[in-house]
Design a protein around this motif. Structure first.
Motif, PDB file in Angstrom:
ATOM      1  N   ARG A 230       0.827  -1.201   0.000  1.00 51.05           N
ATOM      2  CA  ARG A 230       0.000   0.000   0.000  1.00 51.05           C
ATOM      3  C   ARG A 230       0.867   1.260   0.000  1.00 51.05           C
ATOM      4  O   ARG A 230       0.570   2.230  -0.705  1.00 51.05           O
ATOM      5  CB  ARG A 230      -0.936  -0.001   1.217  1.00 51.05           C
ATOM      6  N   ARG A 231       1.927   1.246   0.775  1.00 51.05           N
ATOM      7  CA  ARG A 231       2.815   2.415   0.805  1.00 51.05           C
ATOM      8  C   ARG A 231       3.528   2.607  -0.526  1.00 51.05           C
ATOM      9  O   ARG A 231       3.626   3.730  -1.043  1.00 51.05           O
ATOM     10  CB  ARG A 231       3.850   2.260   1.923  1.00 51.05           C
ATOM     11  N   LEU A 232       4.009   1.501  -1.083  1.00 47.29           N
ATOM     12  CA  LEU A 232       4.770   1.610  -2.324  1.00 47.29           C
ATOM     13  C   LEU A 232       3.880   2.056  -3.477  1.00 47.29           C
ATOM     14  O   LEU A 232       4.283   2.908  -4.280  1.00 47.29           O
ATOM     15  CB  LEU A 232       5.436   0.272  -2.650  1.00 47.29           C
ATOM     16  N   ARG A 293      15.999   4.260   0.495  1.00 46.63           N
ATOM     17  CA  ARG A 293      16.664   5.511   0.868  1.00 46.63           C
ATOM     18  C   ARG A 293      17.363   6.138  -0.347  1.00 46.63           C
ATOM     19  O   ARG A 293      17.334   7.362  -0.538  1.00 46.63           O
ATOM     20  CB  ARG A 293      17.666   5.260   1.989  1.00 46.63           C
ATOM     21  N   ALA A 294      17.989   5.325  -1.151  1.00 44.75           N
ATOM     22  CA  ALA A 294      18.648   5.855  -2.350  1.00 44.75           C
ATOM     23  C   ALA A 294      17.628   6.494  -3.286  1.00 44.75           C
ATOM     24  O   ALA A 294      17.883   7.558  -3.877  1.00 44.75           O
ATOM     25  CB  ALA A 294      19.401   4.730  -3.063  1.00 44.75           C
ATOM     26  N   TRP A 295      16.469   5.847  -3.423  1.00 48.36           N
ATOM     27  CA  TRP A 295      15.417   6.399  -4.285  1.00 48.36           C
ATOM     28  C   TRP A 295      14.917   7.737  -3.745  1.00 48.36           C
ATOM     29  O   TRP A 295      14.729   8.701  -4.490  1.00 48.36           O
ATOM     30  CB  TRP A 295      14.278   5.387  -4.406  1.00 48.36           C
ATOM     31  N   ASN A 424      11.009   5.684   5.405  1.00 45.59           N
ATOM     32  CA  ASN A 424      11.109   4.624   6.418  1.00 45.59           C
ATOM     33  C   ASN A 424      10.406   3.349   5.960  1.00 45.59           C
ATOM     34  O   ASN A 424       9.725   2.681   6.751  1.00 45.59           O
ATOM     35  CB  ASN A 424      10.517   5.114   7.748  1.00 45.59           C
ATOM     36  N   PHE A 425      10.587   2.990   4.723  1.00 44.01           N
ATOM     37  CA  PHE A 425       9.958   1.789   4.157  1.00 44.01           C
ATOM     38  C   PHE A 425      10.410   0.551   4.940  1.00 44.01           C
ATOM     39  O   PHE A 425      11.597   0.421   5.278  1.00 44.01           O
ATOM     40  CB  PHE A 425      10.344   1.659   2.685  1.00 44.01           C
ATOM     41  N   PRO A 426       9.479  -0.386   5.248  1.00 46.51           N
ATOM     42  CA  PRO A 426       9.803  -1.443   6.216  1.00 46.51           C
ATOM     43  C   PRO A 426      10.581  -2.636   5.671  1.00 46.51           C
ATOM     44  O   PRO A 426      10.971  -3.503   6.459  1.00 46.51           O
ATOM     45  CB  PRO A 426       8.413  -1.901   6.693  1.00 46.51           C
TER      46      PRO A 426
END
Length: 442
Positions: A230-232, A293-295, A424-426
């Motif tokens: 959902r976040r992505l 984080r790089a993205w 802060n993607f898990p």
């Protein structure tokens, strides 16, 4: 060829065979999403707002087609492999649709545009979805997926450069002229079936890790419960919309705001060559910082640089070229990293649901991308029309200011929102490794 845990080693031969169709698919995507709207307005004289609405309606058709084709690519049973079979079968109608859309008769109208854009859009979906799912399953590990994505997206950039270079090699160099689109029509019609056959013959399909098949209701519940997904996908929609606005308006910005239409090809060339250079930079950064984080950092840098385009005016070609080169480097991140993250998100679902449904997940992302592109066309073109902007050269200063603001500044807030979602993607490398252990322990 030896196998480990049901996976074939990622040799250069395998990666090259898999990446080859991406060259042609990219040469198809550039004119489809960037050139076709402008071409049918400027060269064929169709109304600006009507073209935007037709393309928006076709994306609505995709709202049904994408999940249906994704589900089919997960469920069909074929000795040659479910992904490979559907991919190969879709290549020929895609090539036909491209040829007809890119080489229209002089009297082509809205009905012609609607028919062949729909054929091409559906064929493109039928080719791209199983192709993407196939790539997501070629590697099990966090960094291996980066390699697959880098090869495919590097090939995508090469195909984009072919789409830009062909009009110069064969025609008059103008992307939006008939002489610019016709060479692309022939290129796609000839080489897409060829590349599809090469990939089909050279690249095996990995083992299906499904333990059972879910009912439609259960499948929907697991999809909705996948929080990383959902976040992505929300970040995907926001970033896709941000990218689609300048892509849709690029030819107008260069031709009308900068008054340098002859520079449209060289500027696109500089942008995509820089994107190709950005691919190894994205790989290095993702290994150092993690994919998400790089993205995020790349999106933030792109916002800071691209904001300057809103202050440019007549003759500012060289400052805009510098912006194209700098943001082009960040394009490599945008292309390589999200697909590698997508594959990790699918692991979350496979570990929980017991069914490997890469096709459905890539259908959702494909639909999100198309809706973002459609929203850009369907929202920005009517806003330009309200501001008094037309496809001709006699636009007022206010209309040109509206063009600049929409082109350079409207994308920034949505890109910043995507960064906030992904920072802060898990799922990182350790979490993805644990998911694969759970999947392969069964």
């Amino acid at each position: 060829m030896t196998f480990r845990s049901g996976q074939q080693p990622l040799t250069s031969r395998l990666l090259l065979g898999y990446a080859l169709p991406a060259v042609v698919l990219a040469a198809l995507a550039l004119p489809l999403y960037i050139v076709v709207p402008t071409f049918y307005v400027s060269a064929l004289g169709l109304p600006l707002g009507a073209v935007g609405l037709v393309l928006l309606a076709i994306r609505m058709v995709d709202a049904v087609a994408d999940p249906a084709i994704g589900w089919l690519s997960d469920r069909i049973s074929a000795r040659a492999g479910r992904r490979r079979t559907l991919f190969l079968a879709s290549a020929a109608p895609t090539a036909l649709g491209a040829f007809m859309l890119f080489w229209p008769p002089d009297d082509a109208g809205l009905a012609y545009l609607a028919l062949w854009a729909a054929v091409l859009s559906l064929g493109y979906t039928g080719t791209l979805l199983p192709y993407s799912a196939w790539g997501a399953e070629l590697a099990n590990d966090y960094t291996g997926r980066l390699r697959v994505s880098a090869w495919r997206e590097g090939a995508t950039l090469i195909g984009t450069l072919c789409a830009i270079g062909l009009p110069f090699a064969v025609g008059d160099g103008a992307l939006s002229s008939p002489a610019g689109l016709q060479p692309l029509a022939v290129f796609v019609a000839v080489f897409l079936p060829f590349a599809a056959c090469v990939a089909f013959l050279c690249v095996p399909e990995p083992q299906d890790r499904s333990r059972h098949r879910l009912s439609l209701g259960d499948a929907g519940r697991f999809l909705a419960a996948n929080r990383p997904f959902r976040r992505l996908i929300l970040a995907f929609v926001l970033n896709g919309f941000a990218n689609a606005i300048p892509a849709t308006l690029f030819l107008y910005f260069v031709g009308q705001r900068l008054e340098a239409p002859q520079w449209s090809g060289p500027l696109l060339l500089a942008y995509f060559v820089s994107g190709l250079v950005g691919v190894p930079l994205a790989l290095f950064s993702a290994r150092l910082l993690g994919k998400h984080r790089a993205w995020c950092i790349a999106m933030a840098v792109a916002c800071a640089i691209f904001a300057g385009a809103g202050f440019l005016g007549t003759g500012d070609v060289y400052p805009f070229a510098a912006i194209c080169v700098a943001t082009g480097l960040m394009l490599g991140f945008d292309l390589v990293l999200p697909p590698a993250i997508q594959a990790d998100v699918i692991d979350e679902d496979t570990a929980s649901s017991g069914e490997q449904r890469s096709g459905v997940y890539f259908a959702a992302w494909s639909l999100a991308t198309k809706l973002s592109l459609a929203a850009a066309v369907g929202i920005v073109f009517p806003l330009l029309a309200l501001a008094g902007f037309s496809g001709e050269d006699n636009n007022s200063a206010g209309a040109l200011d509206a063009l600049s603001m929409l082109y350079a500044w409207l994308p920034i807030p949505t890109k910043l929102a995507a960064i906030a979602l992904m920072w802060n993607f898990p799922i990182g490398e350790a979490e993805q490794r644990a998911l694969r252990q759970k999947i392969e322990a069964v």
